[in-house]
Design a protein around this motif. Structure first.
Motif, PDB file in Angstrom:
ATOM      1  N   ASN A 119       1.160   7.003  -6.615  1.00  7.79           N
ATOM      2  CA  ASN A 119       0.056   7.913  -6.910  1.00  7.79           C
ATOM      3  C   ASN A 119       0.452   9.371  -6.695  1.00  7.79           C
ATOM      4  O   ASN A 119      -0.014  10.265  -7.402  1.00  7.79           O
ATOM      5  CB  ASN A 119      -1.163   7.581  -6.056  1.00  7.79           C
ATOM      6  CG  ASN A 119      -1.822   6.292  -6.497  1.00  7.79           C
ATOM      7  OD1 ASN A 119      -1.692   5.870  -7.645  1.00  7.79           O
ATOM      8  ND2 ASN A 119      -2.523   5.646  -5.578  1.00  7.79           N
ATOM      9  N   LEU A 120       1.281   9.624  -5.697  1.00 14.70           N
ATOM     10  CA  LEU A 120       1.707  10.994  -5.417  1.00 14.70           C
ATOM     11  C   LEU A 120       2.728  11.504  -6.428  1.00 14.70           C
ATOM     12  O   LEU A 120       2.722  12.668  -6.802  1.00 14.70           O
ATOM     13  CB  LEU A 120       2.314  11.086  -4.008  1.00 14.70           C
ATOM     14  CG  LEU A 120       1.340  10.889  -2.863  1.00 14.70           C
ATOM     15  CD1 LEU A 120       2.090  10.868  -1.531  1.00 14.70           C
ATOM     16  CD2 LEU A 120       0.297  12.003  -2.843  1.00 14.70           C
ATOM     17  N   ARG A 148       2.129   1.786  -3.509  1.00 16.72           N
ATOM     18  CA  ARG A 148       1.054   2.323  -4.362  1.00 16.72           C
ATOM     19  C   ARG A 148       0.785   3.795  -4.042  1.00 16.72           C
ATOM     20  O   ARG A 148       0.611   4.613  -4.943  1.00 16.72           O
ATOM     21  CB  ARG A 148      -0.218   1.497  -4.205  1.00 16.72           C
ATOM     22  CG  ARG A 148      -0.175   0.186  -4.975  1.00 16.72           C
ATOM     23  CD  ARG A 148      -1.524  -0.513  -4.982  1.00 16.72           C
ATOM     24  NE  ARG A 148      -1.935  -0.969  -3.656  1.00 16.72           N
ATOM     25  CZ  ARG A 148      -1.470  -2.072  -3.061  1.00 16.72           C
ATOM     26  NH1 ARG A 148      -0.588  -2.828  -3.667  1.00 16.72           N
ATOM     27  NH2 ARG A 148      -1.895  -2.416  -1.877  1.00 16.72           N
ATOM     28  N   ASP A 149       0.751   4.134  -2.757  1.00 14.39           N
ATOM     29  CA  ASP A 149       0.518   5.528  -2.366  1.00 14.39           C
ATOM     30  C   ASP A 149       1.609   6.444  -2.914  1.00 14.39           C
ATOM     31  O   ASP A 149       1.320   7.532  -3.416  1.00 14.39           O
ATOM     32  CB  ASP A 149       0.462   5.668  -0.841  1.00 14.39           C
ATOM     33  CG  ASP A 149      -0.778   5.012  -0.241  1.00 14.39           C
ATOM     34  OD1 ASP A 149      -1.713   4.674  -1.004  1.00 14.39           O
ATOM     35  OD2 ASP A 149      -0.794   4.829   0.991  1.00 14.39           O
ATOM     36  N   SER A 150       2.846   6.011  -2.821  1.00 15.78           N
ATOM     37  CA  SER A 150       3.942   6.860  -3.314  1.00 15.78           C
ATOM     38  C   SER A 150       3.893   6.982  -4.836  1.00 15.78           C
ATOM     39  O   SER A 150       4.205   8.037  -5.380  1.00 15.78           O
ATOM     40  CB  SER A 150       5.295   6.312  -2.864  1.00 15.78           C
ATOM     41  OG  SER A 150       5.571   5.084  -3.492  1.00 15.78           O
ATOM     42  N   GLN A 196       0.830  -1.206   0.000  1.00 11.26           N
ATOM     43  CA  GLN A 196       0.000   0.000   0.000  1.00 11.26           C
ATOM     44  C   GLN A 196       0.866   1.259   0.000  1.00 11.26           C
ATOM     45  O   GLN A 196       0.572   2.220  -0.694  1.00 11.26           O
ATOM     46  CB  GLN A 196      -0.941   0.005   1.206  1.00 11.26           C
ATOM     47  CG  GLN A 196      -1.936   1.147   1.194  1.00 11.26           C
ATOM     48  CD  GLN A 196      -2.846   1.110  -0.031  1.00 11.26           C
ATOM     49  OE1 GLN A 196      -3.437   0.081  -0.340  1.00 11.26           O
ATOM     50  NE2 GLN A 196      -2.949   2.223  -0.745  1.00 11.26           N
ATOM     51  N   ARG A 197       1.948   1.240   0.765  1.00  5.24           N
ATOM     52  CA  ARG A 197       2.854   2.398   0.793  1.00  5.24           C
ATOM     53  C   ARG A 197       3.487   2.636  -0.584  1.00  5.24           C
ATOM     54  O   ARG A 197       3.631   3.775  -1.015  1.00  5.24           O
ATOM     55  CB  ARG A 197       3.950   2.209   1.843  1.00  5.24           C
ATOM     56  CG  ARG A 197       3.465   2.133   3.280  1.00  5.24           C
ATOM     57  CD  ARG A 197       2.975   3.436   3.763  1.00  5.24           C
ATOM     58  NE  ARG A 197       4.095   4.375   3.751  1.00  5.24           N
ATOM     59  CZ  ARG A 197       4.201   5.446   4.468  1.00  5.24           C
ATOM     60  NH1 ARG A 197       3.231   5.759   5.283  1.00  5.24           N
ATOM     61  NH2 ARG A 197       5.238   6.238   4.384  1.00  5.24           N
TER      62      ARG A 197
END
Length: 127
Positions: free
Chosen positions: A48-49, A44-46, A41-42
């Motif tokens: 996306n940012l 994927r989050d990075s 998840q981390r």
């Protein structure tokens, strides 16, 4: 006795928010799968940012890490960082030093010593 100390120490650390949320090892209800999902998840989050085509990860096998912990430093950290003191700290220190393992098999008993700060177990001479 060890189980009682573990339960009280765990309660103290959790109720005072002294463990990181990223701590998954040795926590009830958490597993390696949770850590993998958190990591994914981390990533994927990075992405996306700040989209890129690169992800770098380092994985360390710490399965024997506690065997090599500098136990005196652990005691200092329990006192300074986590506020463990008095009898509890003394008991943990005594628990960690000069550990012995007795193995009994078919009427024969062998004693092994675990020296402070060592991952090596040595066989004690039989008397």
């Amino acid at each position: 006795m060890e189980k009682i100390i573990l339960e009280r120490l765990t309660y103290y650390l959790n109720s005072n928010d002294l463990l990181s949320i990223e701590q998954y090892g040795f926590k009830r209800g958490h597993s390696t799968a949770d850590q993998i999902l958190y990591f994914g998840q981390r990533v994927r989050d990075s992405q996306n940012l700040r989209p890129s085509h690169h992800t770098v990860a380092v994985f360390l096998d710490l399965s024997k890490a506690f065997d090599r912990v500098w136990r005196n430093k652990l005691i200092i950290k329990l006192f300074n960082t986590f506020g463990i003191k008095y009898r509890a700290l003394s008991w943990i220190f005594d628990f960690l030093k000069d550990r012995e393992i007795r193995v009994r098999f078919r009427e024969r008993e062998t004693l092994y010593l675990i020296p402070l700060g060592s991952a090596k177990v040595s066989r004690k001479a039989q008397s």
